[in-house]
Design a protein around this motif. Structure first.
Motif, short mmCIF file in Angstrom:
data_model
loop_
_atom_site.label_atom_id
_atom_site.label_comp_id
_atom_site.label_asym_id
_atom_site.label_seq_id
_atom_site.Cartn_x
_atom_site.Cartn_y
_atom_site.Cartn_z
N MET A 151 -2.17 -88.58 -6.94
CA MET A 151 -3.50 -88.70 -6.25
C MET A 151 -3.40 -88.22 -4.77
N LYS A 152 -2.24 -88.13 -4.18
CA LYS A 152 -2.75 -87.54 -2.82
C LYS A 152 -2.64 -85.95 -3.03
N LEU A 153 -1.92 -85.31 -4.11
CA LEU A 153 -2.15 -84.02 -4.22
C LEU A 153 -3.58 -83.80 -4.79
N LEU A 154 -4.09 -84.41 -5.75
CA LEU A 154 -5.51 -84.17 -6.43
C LEU A 154 -6.50 -84.35 -5.30
N GLU A 155 -6.38 -85.03 -4.31
CA GLU A 155 -7.31 -85.41 -3.24
C GLU A 155 -7.59 -84.13 -2.48
N ASN A 156 -6.52 -83.45 -2.33
CA ASN A 156 -6.71 -82.01 -1.55
C ASN A 156 -6.83 -80.87 -2.24
N VAL A 157 -7.10 -80.88 -3.65
CA VAL A 157 -7.67 -79.79 -4.39
C VAL A 157 -9.04 -79.57 -4.18
N LYS A 158 -9.32 -78.41 -3.46
CA LYS A 158 -10.62 -77.75 -3.38
C LYS A 158 -11.55 -77.66 -4.34
N GLY A 159 -12.73 -78.32 -4.32
CA GLY A 159 -13.87 -77.98 -5.39
C GLY A 159 -13.65 -79.22 -6.51
#
Length: 240
Positions: A151-159
C-alpha cells in the motif's frame, strides 16, 4: 547491496518477461546488485501443503544450499517466501538443518517488503495511469504478515487511482492444490472475488502473488470481463 532473486515456478514458467524482468529492473534501479542462482527449484510448497513433509524436506535442503551464500533473497511472491520461512518447522528434530533453515528465513523477503522494510524506500518513482484495486493474498498477509508495504508503494505511484477491494480478506479460491482438489468450491470463491473487483470499477487488478493472479485472471478472461491483471512489480516498474 547484493540480492539473490528467487523467481519461483510461476514467474519462471508463465511470467518471466514481465514479472521477472520488472523485479530485476526495480531492484537495480534502487542500487541493488542482482544475481540469479541457477540451481533454484520449486520451494516445495505443493508437496508441503499436501502433507508430503519428507519430500518437502528434500526440496528444502536443496533450496537452503542454493541460497546459503546469498546476502539477501528476494522474491515477487509472498506465498513462496512464506514457504521459505516454514523450512525451520520441517527440521524441528534436526538442529543442524533447522539452524541453516532459520538463517535462510532471516534473509528472505517478498519484493515490496524488501523495498520498504530493508531498503527503506516508499517511492520507487513509478508512474501508472488508471483505476486500480489490490488483492491481498492469504499467505502474504496472514502468515508472512506483509500488509502495509504494498500500500505504501502504491500510494506513491503517480497517476494511479486506487479503490479498496470489498471483502479483501477473502481467499480467491486458489490455495495451490485446493483449486485442483476442490474445484466447485474454488470456482464459487473466485466468482465472488471477481464480483467484488467489478464493484470497484477498477480497470486493473493488482496483486503480489502470481498463483492468485493466475486464478483470478483466468476467471476474468473466461467471463470476458474488461479487467487487466498485473503483478505489483509491473506497476512499480512503470515509467512515464
Amino acid at each position: 547491496m547484493k540480492v539473490s532473486l528467487f523467481l519461483t515456478c510461476l514467474a519462471d514458467v508463465v511470467y518471466p518477461a514481465s514479472v521477472g524482468k520488472s523485479t530485476v529492473e526495480i531492484l537495480e534501479r534502487l542500487g541493488c546488485e542482482v544475481d540469479f542462482p541457477k540451481k533454484q527449484t520449486c520451494c516445495g510448497q505443493p508437496a508441503f501443503n499436501s502433507g508430503f513433509h519428507r519430500e518437502s524436506r528434500d526440496v528444502a535442503k536443496h533450496m537452503i544450499k542454493t541460497f546459503e551464500e546469498a546476502e539477501y533473497v528476494v522474491s515477487p511472491s509472498g506465498s513462496c517466501v512464506t514457504m521459505l520461512h516454514e523450512y525451520s518447522k520441517l527440521f524441528s528434530e534436526d538442529p543442524e538443518w533447522q539452524e541453516r533453515a532459520k538463517a535462510l528465513s532471516d534473509k528472505s523477503f517478498e519484493l515490496t517488503q524488501f523495498i520498504v522494510d530493508v531498503l527503506k524506500v516508499d517511492d520507487v518513482g513509478a508512474e501508472f495511469h488508471g483505476n486500480v484495486t489490490y488483492h491481498t493474498s492469504c499467505h502474504m498477509t496472514r502468515l508472512l504478515k506483509v500488509k502495509e508495504a504494498p500500500m505504501k508503494l502504491l500510494e506513491n505511484v503517480k497517476g494511479l487511482k486506487f479503490t479498496e477491494l470489498p471483502n479483501k480478506q477473502q481467499c480467491c479460491g486458489f490455495g495451490g492444490t485446493f483449486s485442483v482438489k476442490m474445484v466447485p468450491i474454488s470456482e464459487q470463491m473466485v466468482n465472488e472475488k471477481v464480483e467484488h473487483i467489478e464493484e470497484t470499477d477498477a480497470e486493473v487488478l493488482i496483486g503480489a502473488d502470481l498463483g492468485c493472479l493466475m486464478n483470478i485472471g483466468g476467471r476474468i478472461e473466461r467471463q470476458g470481463k474488461p479487467i487487466k491483471v498485473m503483478h505489483i512489480a509491473e506497476v512499480l516498474n512503470s515509467q512515464a
